[in-house]
Structure formats: structure tokens, C-alpha cells
Design a protein around this motif. Structure first.
Motif, PDB file in Angstrom:
ATOM      1  N   LYS A 110       0.809  -1.211   0.000  1.00  0.00           N
ATOM      2  CA  LYS A 110       0.000   0.000   0.000  1.00  0.00           C
ATOM      3  C   LYS A 110       0.847   1.269   0.000  1.00  0.00           C
ATOM      4  CE  LYS A 110      -4.258  -1.666   2.144  1.00  0.00           C
ATOM      5  NZ  LYS A 110      -5.209  -1.473   3.260  1.00  0.00           N
ATOM      6  N   PRO A 136      -7.812   4.712   8.441  1.00  0.00           N
ATOM      7  CA  PRO A 136      -8.577   5.398   7.388  1.00  0.00           C
ATOM      8  C   PRO A 136      -8.000   6.765   7.025  1.00  0.00           C
ATOM      9  CG  PRO A 136     -10.060   4.435   8.991  1.00  0.00           C
ATOM     10  CD  PRO A 136      -8.681   4.323   9.568  1.00  0.00           C
ATOM     11  N   GLU A 168      -5.139   6.012   4.787  1.00  0.00           N
ATOM     12  CA  GLU A 168      -5.673   5.589   3.491  1.00  0.00           C
ATOM     13  C   GLU A 168      -6.110   6.806   2.678  1.00  0.00           C
ATOM     14  OE1 GLU A 168      -5.926   2.452   2.380  1.00  0.00           O
ATOM     15  OE2 GLU A 168      -6.286   1.053   4.033  1.00  0.00           O
ATOM     16  N   GLY A 205     -10.864   6.717   1.721  1.00  0.00           N
ATOM     17  CA  GLY A 205      -9.984   6.023   2.655  1.00  0.00           C
ATOM     18  C   GLY A 205     -10.749   5.104   3.592  1.00  0.00           C
ATOM     19  N   MET A 213     -11.938   2.084   1.550  1.00  0.00           N
ATOM     20  CA  MET A 213     -10.794   1.237   1.231  1.00  0.00           C
ATOM     21  C   MET A 213     -10.436   0.354   2.413  1.00  0.00           C
ATOM     22  SD  MET A 213      -8.344   3.942  -0.801  1.00  0.00           S
ATOM     23  CE  MET A 213      -6.929   2.829  -0.917  1.00  0.00           C
ATOM     24  N   HIS A 214     -10.392   0.961   3.591  1.00  0.00           N
ATOM     25  CA  HIS A 214     -10.007   0.224   4.800  1.00  0.00           C
ATOM     26  C   HIS A 214     -11.077  -0.785   5.200  1.00  0.00           C
ATOM     27  CE1 HIS A 214      -8.464  -0.709   8.724  1.00  0.00           C
ATOM     28  NE2 HIS A 214      -9.499  -0.177   9.324  1.00  0.00           N
ATOM     29  N   SER A 262     -11.405  -3.454   2.145  1.00  0.00           N
ATOM     30  CA  SER A 262     -10.162  -3.927   1.499  1.00  0.00           C
ATOM     31  C   SER A 262     -10.215  -3.731  -0.011  1.00  0.00           C
ATOM     32  CB  SER A 262      -9.904  -5.399   1.834  1.00  0.00           C
ATOM     33  OG  SER A 262      -9.740  -5.571   3.224  1.00  0.00           O
ATOM     34  N   THR A 269      -9.316  -1.191  -3.591  1.00  0.00           N
ATOM     35  CA  THR A 269      -8.407  -0.200  -4.142  1.00  0.00           C
ATOM     36  C   THR A 269      -9.088   1.166  -4.123  1.00  0.00           C
ATOM     37  OG1 THR A 269      -9.211  -0.432  -6.416  1.00  0.00           O
ATOM     38  CG2 THR A 269      -7.452  -1.938  -5.702  1.00  0.00           C
ATOM     39  N   ARG A 270      -8.329   2.208  -4.394  1.00  0.00           N
ATOM     40  CA  ARG A 270      -8.889   3.562  -4.419  1.00  0.00           C
ATOM     41  C   ARG A 270     -10.021   3.671  -5.438  1.00  0.00           C
ATOM     42  NH1 ARG A 270      -4.688   8.227  -5.802  1.00  0.00           N
ATOM     43  NH2 ARG A 270      -4.361   6.801  -7.528  1.00  0.00           N
TER      44      ARG A 270
END
Length: 220
Positions: free
Chosen positions: A4, A113, A116, A172, A175-176, A179, A181-182
Motif C-alpha cells: 500500500k 482510514p 488511506e 480512505g 478502502m479500509h 479492502s 483499491t482507491r
């Protein structure tokens, strides 16, 4: 495993440092840690992290000193962690151009987060800069907010206050939590907005507000 991004974490409290290092490593980041400002600068020069998470008040070089070095010589974006939120501290945080400012005590579920989101909203060229020699390390100033290219049409106008980067913060969080991707996180938010006939910004604001309510409840 650690794909990451690379993060420098600096805190003179060994327990806090260990907690941050473990939590961010578990979240998939490569973590370099230091418990003082002098070591932090040496490690930053050697490893070229893509983001730094800095405590402010430490013996010797402070987090502000480290941030000034990172900004001037390495063009490394940084975030601050501190138990202090007085007017003078906040003013200096803004002057240095921090991505965000997190007030202790913090739970790792709140920090991941935020990290992220910082990676989601970083200048696109920065990952290349981190791998380049120091002489060629040139990127956008860290105090210039950058919207992820795929979110430009949906994001509200950015400002110097990192807390107003609603879409990036929400990306973010998603994503967290899932799991993703952006891009996958943004697509998920866009799909939700379409289903509810709302703007992406409105959905992101609602998500962040809900997260803040949950964070305020603490451990149940």
C-alpha cells in the motif's frame, strides 16, 4: 505483502510507536519507525517514505523540525499526531502544510482510514519521486490539495483545510473497511450515490459523520 505504501512513523512514546507500527503494518503498509527527530530525518533520507506520521512534541528535534526538513529537502507529505490542539500549534501545522492533524488519544481504527485517505489524495507523481534520486525529487507542494483524478467531477472545491477533503477521506474509509483499491472504493461510493439520487459528496459526508459518531462511542 506491504504494497500500500511506505510510511515513516515518529513518536517518542514507545508504546504509541509500537501500536502505530503494528497497526499500520497489519493494514498493509511498510512502516519505518523512529522515536526521535534526528533518527527520523536520517531514516527519511535513507528510505524515502511516501508519507510521514509525526508526533509534535519530542526532545531534541520536534515534529515541526522534521516536517520542515521533509518538506524542503525530500518533498515528503506528512501528517501530525499530537495531544495538543491549542491555537499556536494549529497555526504552525497549517503553515507547514500538513495533510491533516489528528488529536490524541487515537485508536488505530481511526488512524488507518486517515492514512488511506492521505494516500488516496496524494499527488500522483509522488510515488515516482520516492524512488528517484534526491536531485530529481520534484513534486507538487504538500500544502496543495490534490483530488484523485477519477473523483474530480464529483468532488467539491478543495481548500487548504485537509478536513474538508470529504471525498478523499470517505474513499480512505471505504478502502479500509472493504479492502478495496482507491478506484473500487470510489466506484462503490458512486454506485451508492446513484441508487439514492444523491451527489457523491453528500454520500461521503454522511459516511464520515456516521464514522465520527461511532468513534465518539468508544469501545462498547
Amino acid at each position: 505483502m506491504n504494497q500500500k505504501g511506505k510510511i515513516l512513523v515518529v513518536d517518542d512514546d514507545r508504546l504509541v510507536l509500537a501500536t502505530l507500527t503494528h497497526g499500520l503494518s497489519q493494514a498493509g503498509f511498510e512502516v519505518i519507525d523512529a522515536d526521535n527527530g534526528d533518527d527520523a530525518i536520517l531514516l527519511a533520507r535513507e528510505h524515502r517514505p511516501e508519507l510521514a506520521l509525526l508526533d509534535i512534541r519530542m526532545e531534541g528535534k520536534s515534529g515541526f523540525d522534521v516536517a520542515a526538513y521533509l518538506r524542503e529537502y525530500l518533498q515528503t507529505p506528512f501528517m501530525f499526531l499530537s495531544a495538543f490542539a491549542d491555537e499556536g500549534t494549529i497555526k504552525q501545522v497549517k503553515e507547514l502544510g500538513a495533510l491533516t492533524y489528528l488529536v490524541k488519544p487515537l485508536d488505530i481504527q481511526q488512524i488507518v482510514p486517515a492514512v488511506e485517505a492521505a494516500f488516496a489524495n496524494r499527488p500522483k507523481a509522488h510515488s515516482d519521486v520516492a524512488k528517484a534520486p534526491a536531485a530529481t525529487a520534484v513534486t507538487a507542494p504538500v500544502n496543495t490539495p490534490v483530488t484523485p483524478p477519477s473523483a474530480e467531477a464529483a468532488a467539491p472545491a478543495t481548500s487548504a483545510d485537509p478536513l474538508t477533503a470529504t471525498v478523499a477521506i470517505a474513499i480512505g474509509l471505504v478502502m479500509h473497511r472493504h479492502s478495496l483499491t482507491r478506484r473500487q472504493a470510489l466506484d462503490k461510493l458512486s454506485q451508492q450515490a446513484s441508487q439514492e439520487s444523491l451527489s457523491v459528496a453528500a454520500v461521503c459526508e454522511r459516511l464520515i459523520n456516521a464514522q465520527e459518531v461511532l468513534a465518539g462511542l468508544g469501545s462498547l
